[in-house]
Design a protein around this motif. Structure first.
Motif, PDB file in Angstrom:
ATOM      1  N   ARG A 270       0.852  -1.186   0.000  1.00 48.65           N
ATOM      2  CA  ARG A 270       0.000   0.000   0.000  1.00 48.65           C
ATOM      3  C   ARG A 270       0.892   1.241   0.000  1.00 48.65           C
ATOM      4  O   ARG A 270       1.732   1.409   0.886  1.00 48.65           O
ATOM      5  CB  ARG A 270      -0.888   0.004   1.243  1.00 48.65           C
ATOM      6  CG  ARG A 270      -1.825  -1.197   1.343  1.00 48.65           C
ATOM      7  CD  ARG A 270      -2.923  -1.134   0.312  1.00 48.65           C
ATOM      8  NE  ARG A 270      -3.897  -2.217   0.490  1.00 48.65           N
ATOM      9  CZ  ARG A 270      -4.864  -2.481  -0.371  1.00 48.65           C
ATOM     10  NH1 ARG A 270      -4.982  -1.750  -1.479  1.00 48.65           N
ATOM     11  NH2 ARG A 270      -5.711  -3.468  -0.150  1.00 48.65           N
TER      12      ARG A 270
ATOM     13  N   GLY B  44      -0.497   4.634  -1.215  1.00 47.51           N
ATOM     14  CA  GLY B  44      -1.296   5.825  -0.989  1.00 47.51           C
ATOM     15  C   GLY B  44      -1.156   6.893  -2.048  1.00 47.51           C
ATOM     16  O   GLY B  44      -1.954   7.826  -2.100  1.00 47.51           O
ATOM     17  N   SER B  45      -0.148   6.778  -2.896  1.00 48.09           N
ATOM     18  CA  SER B  45       0.014   7.765  -3.964  1.00 48.09           C
ATOM     19  C   SER B  45       0.883   7.179  -5.062  1.00 48.09           C
ATOM     20  O   SER B  45       1.684   6.264  -4.830  1.00 48.09           O
ATOM     21  CB  SER B  45       0.661   9.053  -3.444  1.00 48.09           C
ATOM     22  OG  SER B  45       2.033   8.845  -3.141  1.00 48.09           O
TER      23      SER B  45
ATOM     24  N   ASP C 214      -2.690   3.736  -5.737  1.00 46.98           N
ATOM     25  CA  ASP C 214      -2.722   3.472  -4.299  1.00 46.98           C
ATOM     26  C   ASP C 214      -1.845   2.304  -3.863  1.00 46.98           C
ATOM     27  O   ASP C 214      -1.785   1.982  -2.672  1.00 46.98           O
ATOM     28  CB  ASP C 214      -4.159   3.200  -3.840  1.00 46.98           C
ATOM     29  CG  ASP C 214      -4.775   2.005  -4.568  1.00 46.98           C
ATOM     30  OD1 ASP C 214      -4.187   1.538  -5.565  1.00 46.98           O
ATOM     31  OD2 ASP C 214      -5.851   1.551  -4.132  1.00 46.98           O
TER      32      ASP C 214
END
Length: 232
Positions: free
Chosen positions: A37, A39-40, A69
């Protein structure tokens, strides 16, 4: 296609899972996979950059899928006569997990899966020849029953030899490979959604399910507490 960098001593899925430092990874039908993971997209690009600098990375190894993500990484050793896991994959998997942790990223083992299309064939070579041409696929390590996307993007095709036709049953089905610790939940979800369990005779290697109209699919795992996977 032959990758020769690093050791290619073959290992079974169970050995991979039991190796310390590989808790982020799950062996599926198409190698060992991990999902981190991020997130961006920028954080994902940072992980990819760090992986590219690791010893053993390169020459088509590993396969990396980057999304906004998260990043999914797949490791598999491909030689002229082998398509599976090796000591090389163990070493690189451990290093990838280490750089991910250094970047503050967390793995989600439940987020990985692979999908395979299985075709029942009475005349195997003729059927395989058609699908090879149609898909632009290639043979998998000299296997006459398998075709793979040479770019390793599309789902592999497996051709199951049949001696006689099977009336009232579909001749093509999907195999869904999930982490060993996610199989029961996935099966329960499919049954709750209107499906039914056709057979668990080969569990925990694989289960056969069917949708409300009888179209079959398999949920498969790759070696942890049970025997090595067998194809239906």
């Amino acid at each position: 296609m032959t990758y020769t960098q690093g050791t290619t001593e073959r290992i079974p899925p169970r050995q991979f899972h039991e190796t310390a430092g590989l808790e982020d990874w799950r062996v599926l039908g198409e190698g060992a996979c991990a999902h981190f993971r991020t997130g961006s997209l920028a954080a994902g690009a940072g992980l990819v950059r760090a992986i590219s600098e690791l010893p053993g990375a390169g020459a088509g190894h590993p396969d990396i899928d980057v999304r906004h993500d998260g990043v999914t990484v797949r490791l598999i050793t491909l030689t002229d006569d082998f398509y599976g896991l090796s000591e090389r994959d163990v070493e690189l998997a451990r290093r990838i997990s280490e750089v991910a942790r250094a970047l503050g990223l967390t793995a989600d083992p439940s987020a990985v899966q692979t999908v395979q299309v299985t075709v029942d064939a009475l005349e195997g070579p003729e059927v395989v020849r058609f699908w090879r041409a149609l898909l632009g696929y290639a043979d998998r390590a000299k296997s006459p029953e398998d075709l793979i996307d040479p770019h390793r993007r599309g789902a592999p095709f497996y051709f199951q030899r049949m001696d006689t036709p099977r009336p009232q049953r579909n001749r093509m089905h999907v195999d869904v490979w999930v982490p060993y610790d996610q199989a029961e939940a996935r099966i329960a979800a499919a049954v709750a959604a209107g499906g039914r369990l056709v057979s668990d005779a080969h569990a925990p290697s694989h289960w056969v399910l069917a949708d409300p109209e009888g179209n079959e699919a398999c949920v498969g795992t790759a070696g942890w507490t049970g025997p090595e996977p067998t194809r239906r």
